[in-house]
Structure formats: C-alpha cells, structure tokens
Design an enzyme around this catalytic site. Sequence first.
Site, PDB file in Angstrom:
ATOM      1  N   ASP A 186       0.846  -1.194   0.000  1.00 52.82           N
ATOM      2  CA  ASP A 186       0.000   0.000   0.000  1.00 52.82           C
ATOM      3  C   ASP A 186       0.883   1.246   0.000  1.00 52.82           C
ATOM      4  OD1 ASP A 186      -2.920   1.177   0.824  1.00 52.82           O
ATOM      5  OD2 ASP A 186      -1.323   2.278   1.859  1.00 52.82           O
ATOM      6  N   TYR A 191       3.203   9.649  -0.573  1.00 51.87           N
ATOM      7  CA  TYR A 191       4.382   9.102   0.120  1.00 51.87           C
ATOM      8  C   TYR A 191       5.655   9.254  -0.709  1.00 51.87           C
ATOM      9  CZ  TYR A 191       0.519   6.517   2.417  1.00 51.87           C
ATOM     10  OH  TYR A 191      -0.657   6.146   3.028  1.00 51.87           O
ATOM     11  N   HIS A 246      -7.495   9.667  -1.702  1.00 50.91           N
ATOM     12  CA  HIS A 246      -6.843   9.629  -0.384  1.00 50.91           C
ATOM     13  C   HIS A 246      -7.723  10.242   0.713  1.00 50.91           C
ATOM     14  CE1 HIS A 246      -2.452   9.113   1.090  1.00 50.91           C
ATOM     15  NE2 HIS A 246      -3.258   8.944   2.092  1.00 50.91           N
ATOM     16  N   SER A 287     -10.606   6.662   0.806  1.00 50.28           N
ATOM     17  CA  SER A 287      -9.905   6.632   2.087  1.00 50.28           C
ATOM     18  C   SER A 287     -10.345   7.841   2.903  1.00 50.28           C
ATOM     19  CB  SER A 287      -8.397   6.669   1.840  1.00 50.28           C
ATOM     20  OG  SER A 287      -7.700   6.672   3.064  1.00 50.28           O
ATOM     21  N   GLN A 300     -10.518   3.093   3.272  1.00 49.89           N
ATOM     22  CA  GLN A 300      -9.338   2.933   4.142  1.00 49.89           C
ATOM     23  C   GLN A 300      -9.361   4.035   5.196  1.00 49.89           C
ATOM     24  OE1 GLN A 300      -4.695   3.739   3.604  1.00 49.89           O
ATOM     25  NE2 GLN A 300      -5.285   1.946   2.388  1.00 49.89           N
ATOM     26  N   LEU A 345      -1.659  -0.660  13.884  1.00 48.10           N
ATOM     27  CA  LEU A 345      -0.904  -0.821  15.142  1.00 48.10           C
ATOM     28  C   LEU A 345      -1.039   0.412  16.023  1.00 48.10           C
ATOM     29  CD1 LEU A 345       2.346  -2.317  13.546  1.00 48.10           C
ATOM     30  CD2 LEU A 345       0.586  -3.562  14.814  1.00 48.10           C
ATOM     31  N   SER A 404       6.365  -1.359   8.575  1.00 47.11           N
ATOM     32  CA  SER A 404       7.604  -1.482   9.341  1.00 47.11           C
ATOM     33  C   SER A 404       8.786  -1.415   8.379  1.00 47.11           C
ATOM     34  CB  SER A 404       7.645  -2.795  10.121  1.00 47.11           C
ATOM     35  OG  SER A 404       8.861  -2.830  10.866  1.00 47.11           O
ATOM     36  N   ARG A 450      10.469  -7.189  12.203  1.00 47.10           N
ATOM     37  CA  ARG A 450       9.071  -6.842  12.504  1.00 47.10           C
ATOM     38  C   ARG A 450       8.156  -7.118  11.300  1.00 47.10           C
ATOM     39  NH1 ARG A 450      11.965  -3.006  15.516  1.00 47.10           N
ATOM     40  NH2 ARG A 450      11.869  -1.320  13.980  1.00 47.10           N
TER      41      ARG A 450
HETATM   42  N1  LIG Z   1      -5.060   6.564   3.964  1.00 49.34           N
HETATM   43  C1  LIG Z   1      -4.428   7.274   4.873  1.00 49.34           C
HETATM   44  O1  LIG Z   1      -4.757   8.432   5.132  1.00 49.34           O
HETATM   45  C2  LIG Z   1      -3.283   6.666   5.609  1.00 49.34           C
HETATM   46  C3  LIG Z   1      -2.735   7.324   6.726  1.00 49.34           C
HETATM   47  C4  LIG Z   1      -1.680   6.706   7.393  1.00 49.34           C
HETATM   48  C5  LIG Z   1      -1.198   5.484   6.952  1.00 49.34           C
HETATM   49  N2  LIG Z   1      -1.731   4.872   5.849  1.00 49.34           N
HETATM   50  C6  LIG Z   1      -1.266   3.567   5.364  1.00 49.34           C
HETATM   51  O2  LIG Z   1      -1.374   2.605   6.417  1.00 49.34           O
HETATM   52  C7  LIG Z   1      -0.087   2.043   6.678  1.00 49.34           C
HETATM   53  C8  LIG Z   1       0.063   1.666   8.145  1.00 49.34           C
HETATM   54  O3  LIG Z   1      -0.209   2.758   8.985  1.00 49.34           O
HETATM   55  P1  LIG Z   1       0.898   3.604   9.757  1.00 49.34           P
HETATM   56  O4  LIG Z   1       2.176   3.489   9.031  1.00 49.34           O
HETATM   57  O5  LIG Z   1       0.335   4.937   9.980  1.00 49.34           O
HETATM   58  O6  LIG Z   1       1.000   2.950  11.195  1.00 49.34           O
HETATM   59  P2  LIG Z   1       1.073   1.491  11.855  1.00 49.34           P
HETATM   60  O7  LIG Z   1       1.247   0.450  10.832  1.00 49.34           O
HETATM   61  O8  LIG Z   1      -0.055   1.399  12.812  1.00 49.34           O
HETATM   62  O9  LIG Z   1       2.379   1.609  12.756  1.00 49.34           O
HETATM   63  C9  LIG Z   1       3.646   1.793  12.232  1.00 49.34           C
HETATM   64  C10 LIG Z   1       4.600   2.071  13.390  1.00 49.34           C
HETATM   65  O10 LIG Z   1       4.680   0.921  14.232  1.00 49.34           O
HETATM   66  C11 LIG Z   1       6.032   0.458  14.302  1.00 49.34           C
HETATM   67  N3  LIG Z   1       5.988  -1.002  14.290  1.00 49.34           N
HETATM   68  C12 LIG Z   1       5.633  -1.799  13.268  1.00 49.34           C
HETATM   69  N4  LIG Z   1       5.647  -3.093  13.647  1.00 49.34           N
HETATM   70  C13 LIG Z   1       6.032  -3.114  14.934  1.00 49.34           C
HETATM   71  C14 LIG Z   1       6.224  -4.152  15.886  1.00 49.34           C
HETATM   72  N5  LIG Z   1       6.027  -5.424  15.565  1.00 49.34           N
HETATM   73  N6  LIG Z   1       6.651  -3.806  17.122  1.00 49.34           N
HETATM   74  C15 LIG Z   1       6.857  -2.495  17.461  1.00 49.34           C
HETATM   75  N7  LIG Z   1       6.671  -1.467  16.604  1.00 49.34           N
HETATM   76  C16 LIG Z   1       6.248  -1.778  15.351  1.00 49.34           C
HETATM   77  C17 LIG Z   1       6.719   1.034  13.087  1.00 49.34           C
HETATM   78  O11 LIG Z   1       8.094   1.224  13.336  1.00 49.34           O
HETATM   79  P3  LIG Z   1       9.214   0.483  12.441  1.00 49.34           P
HETATM   80  O12 LIG Z   1       8.991   0.904  11.025  1.00 49.34           O
HETATM   81  O13 LIG Z   1      10.491   0.980  13.020  1.00 49.34           O
HETATM   82  O14 LIG Z   1       9.023  -0.990  12.656  1.00 49.34           O
HETATM   83  C18 LIG Z   1       5.995   2.375  12.932  1.00 49.34           C
HETATM   84  O15 LIG Z   1       6.544   3.313  13.812  1.00 49.34           O
HETATM   85  C19 LIG Z   1       0.857   3.146   6.203  1.00 49.34           C
HETATM   86  O16 LIG Z   1       2.181   2.733   6.069  1.00 49.34           O
HETATM   87  C20 LIG Z   1       0.196   3.576   4.937  1.00 49.34           C
HETATM   88  O17 LIG Z   1       0.426   2.634   3.903  1.00 49.34           O
HETATM   89  C21 LIG Z   1      -2.774   5.461   5.181  1.00 49.34           C
END
Ligand SMILES: NC(=O)c1ccc[n+]([C@@H]2O[C@H](COP(=O)([O-])OP(=O)(O)OC[C@H]3O[C@@H](n4cnc5c(N)ncnc54)[C@H](OP(=O)(O)O)[C@@H]3O)[C@@H](O)[C@H]2O)c1
Length: 283
Positions: A52, A57, A118, A149, A171, A200, A241, A246
């Site tokens: 994704d 990004y 988005h 989204s 999303q 997460l 991640s 992880r």
């Molecule tokens: N549509 C939207 O508006 C929108 C907004 C935000 C995100 N997104 C999408 O959703 C995806 C996921 O959301 P997100 O990136 O916001 O947050 P997330 O997946 O909830 O959390 C990511 C964070 O958790 C850490 N992490 C991951 N696995 C871990 C584990 N097993 N133990 C401890 N820490 C861990 C990562 O650090 P490390 O990288 O150091 O492991 C990072 O800091 C994004 O990457 C993006 O593709 C979409």
Amino acid sequence: MSIQTVTSLDGRVKMLDGNTIPQFGLGVYEMDDEQTYQACKWAFEAGYKHVDTAEWYENEGPSARAMLDYMEESDTPRSSLFFTSKLKTNRGYDETLRDLRNSLKVAGLEYFDLYLMHSAIGGPEMRKNVWRACVDAQKEGLVKSIGVSNFGVKHIQEFVDQGVPLPTVNQVDLHPFMRHPDIVEICQKHNILLEAWGPLARAMRFDHASVQKIAKAHGKDQAQIMLRWGLQHGTIIIPKSVSQKRIISNSQIFDFELSKDEMDELNGLDEYLVTDWDVVDCE
Ligand SMILES: NC(=O)c1ccc[n+]([C@@H]2O[C@H](COP(=O)([O-])OP(=O)(O)OC[C@H]3O[C@@H](n4cnc5c(N)ncnc54)[C@H](OP(=O)(O)O)[C@@H]3O)[C@@H](O)[C@H]2O)c1
C-alpha cells in the site's frame, strides 16, 4: 456481505466489484526510497502479496521496483501480487486522470490493482468529479478496482444517494483504540470493505494492560494481538515497518485465535485515538 477472514498471508477477500484483495499487506508511509525498496523486498520474500503506497508518500517508484524485481527473481506472476496507490489531491476530473497516469508512469506499472481517493476533501461537487474519473479509469483498465480513504458517513451516503458505483474499500484508521463504529456500520451495510490504516495505532498503545495481558496469554507480541484483532473483524490490514524482523513477526498472526472474551475486551478500548490526520468529518 458476511465478515471474511483469511487463514494465510496470500488469502484474499472478495470486493463488491468481483475482484479480490489480499487481506494482509505492507504499508510504506514515511519510508525513504531505500527503506521502501528494502522493506517491500523483505515483505514479498516473507510471503506478503500486497503493498500500500500513495502519490503522497513519494515512494510509488521503489515500491513497484521491489515488486517487479521480486516477480522476476521468484518467477511470480503480476496477478498474484496486489499494488495499491492513492490520489494525493482532489482537483477535478481531468486532473485525476492526469495524476493517475503520472503515478503509473512513476511506478512503471501498466495498472494498479486498487486506486484510492486519499481523502474526501474538496466538497461534494469535487468528490463527484474525482470519483467519475476513478470510475472511468477503471473502465479504461488503468486500475482494476477503485476505492476511497478517510471517507466519513456523509461522504459514503453521498455516493449511495447519487447511485454511482460504490467504492470497493474505505481505508480509515482502525484499531482497538479507534473504532469508527458509524463508518464501519455504513460500509458494512453497503458491502464496502474496511481497510485499516494505522492498524498498530502507530505503536502508541502497546503498553496497554489489556493488550499486554492478551499477548502474554497467547505467547505473542502486542503488535500481533492488534493485527489479529483487525483480521478477525474482517478488516484489510496494512501494518508498516522498516525492520525485517518486525515485517516477518507482524505476519505471524495466522496460528492463533482471539477468543470472544478477548475480542470483547479489545473492542471496549475505543478512545477515538487520532494517530495522524482526522478528516472524516470534512465538508
Ligand atoms: N489513507 C491514509 O490516510 C493513511 C494514513 C496513514 C497510513 N496509511 C497507510 O497505512 C499504513 C500503516 O499505517 P501507519 O504506518 O500509519 O501505522 P502502523 O502500521 O499502525 O504503525 C507503524 C509504526 O509501528 C512500528 N511497528 C511496526 N511493527 C512493529 C512491531 N512489531 N513492534 C513495534 N513497533 C512496530 C513502526 O516502526 P518500524 O517501522 O520501526 O518498525 C511504525 O513506527 C501506512 O504505512 C500507509 O500505507 C494510510
């Protein structure tokens, strides 16, 4: 549509347009080019089938390069992998098609499996025009499926009232600490799949006593508990991640099940925790 839950990393759930989407994927928000390429390669090698990314990004290129390299190295057909990108800004019908074509060019791909608006920002007329462009892009074969989204209830209702083809997914940020029950309800009513960004909660609540207790009971870590919760709700989950360790551990959630009591306990933790932007109520 009843709740669909897959049993492996390559398990897919059905969308309302007849296409399928792997329920588990890698999110690549806030990764630079090198991190993106490496994280996607590690993910595909670990069995992930779904990435994704987004125009926003600025890493559509390395995400797609990693996918194409992996396909070549492992003799994997494009059709068994799934690539999502998103339109950064709602600017109009022509602009949407132009931005989509540009994203495809940057990625070096013939099509995206899923393309999302988005956000709903821009007002009703803008949403109508942008969505019409998405519908036409799907007809043209530039994208296999289209979705949205950060759409709130009124934005989904708007499309329902207009009688336009409905988005396959919405999303939104979804995890035990942000449950958006009203958005979940309207999406489920119209067979729109929920896809969880921030599954997460950006690692902000791993120290919560309930999450820790349930993790200990299953011999799992807190991330795996939160992801399993999303999976059992039938949500598409795309944890991010940059760490190979992880990336692998986050995917090891198919060998245990949360009980009804554990699901209920996690369901009770909603505190409207905003981990990034919150635009579901925008005009
Ligand atoms: N549509 C939207 O508006 C929108 C907004 C935000 C995100 N997104 C999408 O959703 C995806 C996921 O959301 P997100 O990136 O916001 O947050 P997330 O997946 O909830 O959390 C990511 C964070 O958790 C850490 N992490 C991951 N696995 C871990 C584990 N097993 N133990 C401890 N820490 C861990 C990562 O650090 P490390 O990288 O150091 O492991 C990072 O800091 C994004 O990457 C993006 O593709 C979409």
